[in-house]
Design a protein around this motif. Structure first.
Motif, PDB file in Angstrom:
ATOM      1  N   ASP A 242       0.839  -1.205   0.000  1.00 18.05           N
ATOM      2  CA  ASP A 242       0.000   0.000   0.000  1.00 18.05           C
ATOM      3  C   ASP A 242       0.873   1.255   0.000  1.00 18.05           C
ATOM      4  O   ASP A 242       0.559   2.242  -0.679  1.00 18.05           O
ATOM      5  CB  ASP A 242      -0.914   0.009   1.229  1.00 18.05           C
ATOM      6  CG  ASP A 242      -2.003  -1.051   1.150  1.00 18.05           C
ATOM      7  OD1 ASP A 242      -2.227  -1.576   0.042  1.00 18.05           O
ATOM      8  OD2 ASP A 242      -2.612  -1.358   2.200  1.00 18.05           O
ATOM      9  N   ARG A 243       1.970   1.206   0.759  1.00 18.72           N
ATOM     10  CA  ARG A 243       2.857   2.383   0.787  1.00 18.72           C
ATOM     11  C   ARG A 243       3.521   2.596  -0.570  1.00 18.72           C
ATOM     12  O   ARG A 243       3.708   3.735  -1.015  1.00 18.72           O
ATOM     13  CB  ARG A 243       3.922   2.193   1.879  1.00 18.72           C
ATOM     14  CG  ARG A 243       4.887   3.386   2.029  1.00 18.72           C
ATOM     15  CD  ARG A 243       4.124   4.655   2.338  1.00 18.72           C
ATOM     16  NE  ARG A 243       4.980   5.828   2.272  1.00 18.72           N
ATOM     17  CZ  ARG A 243       5.310   6.451   1.149  1.00 18.72           C
ATOM     18  NH1 ARG A 243       4.847   5.999  -0.023  1.00 18.72           N
ATOM     19  NH2 ARG A 243       6.069   7.519   1.182  1.00 18.72           N
ATOM     20  N   ALA A 244       3.896   1.519  -1.236  1.00 20.76           N
ATOM     21  CA  ALA A 244       4.492   1.634  -2.570  1.00 20.76           C
ATOM     22  C   ALA A 244       3.495   2.228  -3.563  1.00 20.76           C
ATOM     23  O   ALA A 244       3.875   3.001  -4.459  1.00 20.76           O
ATOM     24  CB  ALA A 244       4.975   0.268  -3.045  1.00 20.76           C
ATOM     25  N   HIS A 245       2.203   1.891  -3.422  1.00 18.29           N
ATOM     26  CA  HIS A 245       1.184   2.447  -4.309  1.00 18.29           C
ATOM     27  C   HIS A 245       1.125   3.974  -4.185  1.00 18.29           C
ATOM     28  O   HIS A 245       0.898   4.669  -5.183  1.00 18.29           O
ATOM     29  CB  HIS A 245      -0.185   1.842  -3.988  1.00 18.29           C
ATOM     30  CG  HIS A 245      -0.440   0.537  -4.677  1.00 18.29           C
ATOM     31  ND1 HIS A 245      -0.507   0.423  -6.057  1.00 18.29           N
ATOM     32  CD2 HIS A 245      -0.647  -0.726  -4.183  1.00 18.29           C
ATOM     33  CE1 HIS A 245      -0.756  -0.839  -6.387  1.00 18.29           C
ATOM     34  NE2 HIS A 245      -0.835  -1.554  -5.270  1.00 18.29           N
ATOM     35  N   ARG A 246       1.325   4.505  -2.983  1.00 23.19           N
ATOM     36  CA  ARG A 246       1.316   5.957  -2.804  1.00 23.19           C
ATOM     37  C   ARG A 246       2.455   6.612  -3.567  1.00 23.19           C
ATOM     38  O   ARG A 246       2.281   7.669  -4.183  1.00 23.19           O
ATOM     39  CB  ARG A 246       1.406   6.288  -1.321  1.00 23.19           C
ATOM     40  CG  ARG A 246       0.114   6.038  -0.542  1.00 23.19           C
ATOM     41  CD  ARG A 246       0.339   6.062   0.938  1.00 23.19           C
ATOM     42  NE  ARG A 246       1.070   7.249   1.383  1.00 23.19           N
ATOM     43  CZ  ARG A 246       1.615   7.369   2.599  1.00 23.19           C
ATOM     44  NH1 ARG A 246       1.512   6.370   3.463  1.00 23.19           N
ATOM     45  NH2 ARG A 246       2.250   8.477   2.919  1.00 23.19           N
ATOM     46  N   SER A 247       3.630   5.999  -3.541  1.00 27.59           N
ATOM     47  CA  SER A 247       4.762   6.547  -4.291  1.00 27.59           C
ATOM     48  C   SER A 247       4.516   6.459  -5.793  1.00 27.59           C
ATOM     49  O   SER A 247       4.874   7.372  -6.550  1.00 27.59           O
ATOM     50  CB  SER A 247       6.054   5.802  -3.924  1.00 27.59           C
ATOM     51  OG  SER A 247       6.419   6.064  -2.586  1.00 27.59           O
ATOM     52  N   LEU A 248       3.897   5.368  -6.239  1.00 27.97           N
ATOM     53  CA  LEU A 248       3.574   5.242  -7.662  1.00 27.97           C
ATOM     54  C   LEU A 248       2.567   6.299  -8.088  1.00 27.97           C
ATOM     55  O   LEU A 248       2.656   6.849  -9.200  1.00 27.97           O
ATOM     56  CB  LEU A 248       3.020   3.850  -7.952  1.00 27.97           C
ATOM     57  CG  LEU A 248       4.037   2.746  -8.230  1.00 27.97           C
ATOM     58  CD1 LEU A 248       3.327   1.404  -8.399  1.00 27.97           C
ATOM     59  CD2 LEU A 248       4.866   3.073  -9.478  1.00 27.97           C
ATOM     60  N   ALA A 249       1.586   6.594  -7.233  1.00 31.23           N
ATOM     61  CA  ALA A 249       0.596   7.620  -7.555  1.00 31.23           C
ATOM     62  C   ALA A 249       1.271   8.980  -7.729  1.00 31.23           C
ATOM     63  O   ALA A 249       0.916   9.758  -8.627  1.00 31.23           O
ATOM     64  CB  ALA A 249      -0.469   7.691  -6.458  1.00 31.23           C
ATOM     65  N   LEU A 250       2.269   9.273  -6.873  1.00 35.96           N
ATOM     66  CA  LEU A 250       3.011  10.527  -7.013  1.00 35.96           C
ATOM     67  C   LEU A 250       3.752  10.574  -8.343  1.00 35.96           C
ATOM     68  O   LEU A 250       3.751  11.607  -9.032  1.00 35.96           O
ATOM     69  CB  LEU A 250       4.004  10.667  -5.855  1.00 35.96           C
ATOM     70  CG  LEU A 250       4.994  11.835  -5.967  1.00 35.96           C
ATOM     71  CD1 LEU A 250       4.268  13.176  -5.984  1.00 35.96           C
ATOM     72  CD2 LEU A 250       6.010  11.789  -4.824  1.00 35.96           C
ATOM     73  N   LEU A 251       4.376   9.470  -8.735  1.00 29.97           N
ATOM     74  CA  LEU A 251       5.099   9.436 -10.008  1.00 29.97           C
ATOM     75  C   LEU A 251       4.137   9.609 -11.183  1.00 29.97           C
ATOM     76  O   LEU A 251       4.475  10.271 -12.181  1.00 29.97           O
ATOM     77  CB  LEU A 251       5.869   8.124 -10.134  1.00 29.97           C
ATOM     78  CG  LEU A 251       6.982   7.903  -9.095  1.00 29.97           C
ATOM     79  CD1 LEU A 251       7.587   6.499  -9.245  1.00 29.97           C
ATOM     80  CD2 LEU A 251       8.069   8.958  -9.231  1.00 29.97           C
ATOM     81  N   ASP A 252       2.946   9.051 -11.088  1.00 29.88           N
ATOM     82  CA  ASP A 252       1.938   9.238 -12.141  1.00 29.88           C
ATOM     83  C   ASP A 252       1.530  10.705 -12.234  1.00 29.88           C
ATOM     84  O   ASP A 252       1.363  11.252 -13.338  1.00 29.88           O
ATOM     85  CB  ASP A 252       0.712   8.366 -11.863  1.00 29.88           C
ATOM     86  CG  ASP A 252       0.987   6.885 -12.066  1.00 29.88           C
ATOM     87  OD1 ASP A 252       1.962   6.557 -12.763  1.00 29.88           O
ATOM     88  OD2 ASP A 252       0.222   6.059 -11.519  1.00 29.88           O
ATOM     89  N   ASP A 253       1.353  11.356 -11.075  1.00 28.44           N
ATOM     90  CA  ASP A 253       1.004  12.780 -11.065  1.00 28.44           C
ATOM     91  C   ASP A 253       2.123  13.619 -11.685  1.00 28.44           C
ATOM     92  O   ASP A 253       1.856  14.569 -12.427  1.00 28.44           O
ATOM     93  CB  ASP A 253       0.751  13.255  -9.633  1.00 28.44           C
ATOM     94  CG  ASP A 253      -0.531  12.681  -9.041  1.00 28.44           C
ATOM     95  OD1 ASP A 253      -1.374  12.194  -9.825  1.00 28.44           O
ATOM     96  OD2 ASP A 253      -0.682  12.714  -7.803  1.00 28.44           O
ATOM     97  N   ALA A 254       3.366  13.252 -11.383  1.00 27.59           N
ATOM     98  CA  ALA A 254       4.498  13.984 -11.950  1.00 27.59           C
ATOM     99  C   ALA A 254       4.534  13.824 -13.466  1.00 27.59           C
ATOM    100  O   ALA A 254       4.836  14.775 -14.206  1.00 27.59           O
ATOM    101  CB  ALA A 254       5.805  13.483 -11.337  1.00 27.59           C
ATOM    102  N   SER A 255       4.220  12.629 -13.949  1.00 26.14           N
ATOM    103  CA  SER A 255       4.191  12.386 -15.392  1.00 26.14           C
ATOM    104  C   SER A 255       3.116  13.238 -16.061  1.00 26.14           C
ATOM    105  O   SER A 255       3.351  13.849 -17.118  1.00 26.14           O
ATOM    106  CB  SER A 255       3.940  10.902 -15.660  1.00 26.14           C
ATOM    107  OG  SER A 255       3.893  10.639 -17.039  1.00 26.14           O
ATOM    108  N   SER A 256       1.945  13.307 -15.442  1.00 18.21           N
ATOM    109  CA  SER A 256       0.858  14.125 -15.999  1.00 18.21           C
ATOM    110  C   SER A 256       1.223  15.602 -15.993  1.00 18.21           C
ATOM    111  O   SER A 256       0.927  16.336 -16.944  1.00 18.21           O
ATOM    112  CB  SER A 256      -0.427  13.904 -15.189  1.00 18.21           C
ATOM    113  OG  SER A 256      -0.849  12.563 -15.271  1.00 18.21           O
TER     114      SER A 256
END
Length: 289
Positions: A242-256
């Motif tokens: 679950d914690r890794a998913h939060r970091s992935l969500a941040l990377l997705d936001d940065a990509s957008s």
């Protein structure tokens, strides 16, 4: 402002702060760089207090000393060899020029000697702390060295790239933490903070200059970082996943965000005035509304 002049003043001010921190005479002046240089002063004090049990390669020490002494001699010779170009009738000011020039030459030599000592010491620190992990004795020194690198960065572009490099380092540290939820979460928090800082700086530079170079650095970082963080999803512990998913969500936001700024630059929109933790929030191009 002349960059050479600024760098010299910055180095001279750092020498003053370091001297004050070590009990020297206090200089009753302040500069805009004091806050950034404070991190370097802390590193200098810790180098004196916590000398690592690491031997610097003798050839490196000898070569570095010879190089810096030669550089100091060239600086002094070049400066003192310049003819006095003060116009006739310059009076007292003209007569003082050689003395002032000599003091500057000596000051440069002193700074070079300081750099030599610091470089020799930091080479040992780097060797000892490069692989330090959270909880290790030298981990604080590792982070202090990173802050020093940020303080020495010459521009927001290079500073942003450093932050992304540190985010990669934080992931490497997180990958070694197994079965310790608290340590993993703390390292990923630091990784996300470095990611936000790096993306914000690079995106801001790109938007202000209408230059996608900073966005290219973000995209290159995201390609490898997203793939690496996805590897944490294979862990058995559901809290770690679950914690890794939060970091992935941040990377997705940065990509957008990078994609949005790239599109705004392509269609000629001005730099956006609004921003958040990831930098400027671009408007949508007219033909996409």
């Amino acid at each position: 402002m002349d960059s050479d002049l600024f760098s010299r003043r910055r180095a001279e001010r750092f020498a003053q702060l370091l001297d004050e921190a070590n009990g020297g005479r206090r200089h009753h002046v302040r500069s805009r760089a004091d806050d950034e240089l404070a991190a370097l002063v802390v590193v200098g004090q810790r180098l004196v207090a916590d000398r690592p049990a690491v031997e610097v390669d003798a050839n490196f020490r000898t070569g570095l000393r010879a190089m810096l002494v030669a550089a100091a001699e060239r600086q002094s010779a070049d400066t003192l060899a310049k003819p006095d170009t003060a116009p006739a009738g310059a009076g007292v000011r003209g007569s003082l020029l050689p003395a002032v020039t000599g003091r500057r030459a000596r000051a440069r030599g002193a700074i070079l000697v300081g750099v030599a000592a610091g470089a020799v010491a930091l080479s040992g620190i780097s060797a000892a702390s490069e692989n330090a992990l959270p909880g290790d004795a030298l981990y604080g020194m590792k982070r202090s060295t990173e802050r020093a690198q940020l303080a020495l960065a010459s521009s927001d572009l290079s500073r942003g790239q450093l932050f992304l490099d540190f985010a990669r380092t934080r992931f490497d540290e997180a990958a070694t933490v197994r079965g310790d939820r608290a340590r993993l979460s703390a390292v990923l928090d630091d990784m996300d903070a470095d990611t936000r800082q790096g993306v914000r700086l690079l995106a801001t530079v790109a938007a202000q200059r209408s230059d996608p170079a900073g966005l290219n650095a973000i995209d290159a970082f995201l390609v490898s970082q997203q793939q690496a963080v996805r590897g944490l999803l294979h862990r058995a512990d559901h809290v770690e996943r679950d914690r890794a998913h939060r970091s992935l969500a941040l990377l997705d936001d940065a990509s957008s965000r990078a994609a949005g700024i790239r599109a705004a630059i392509a269609c000629g929109l001005p730099a956006p005035s609004a921003s958040d933790s990831l930098g400027p929030t671009p408007d949508v191009c007219p033909d996409e509304r």
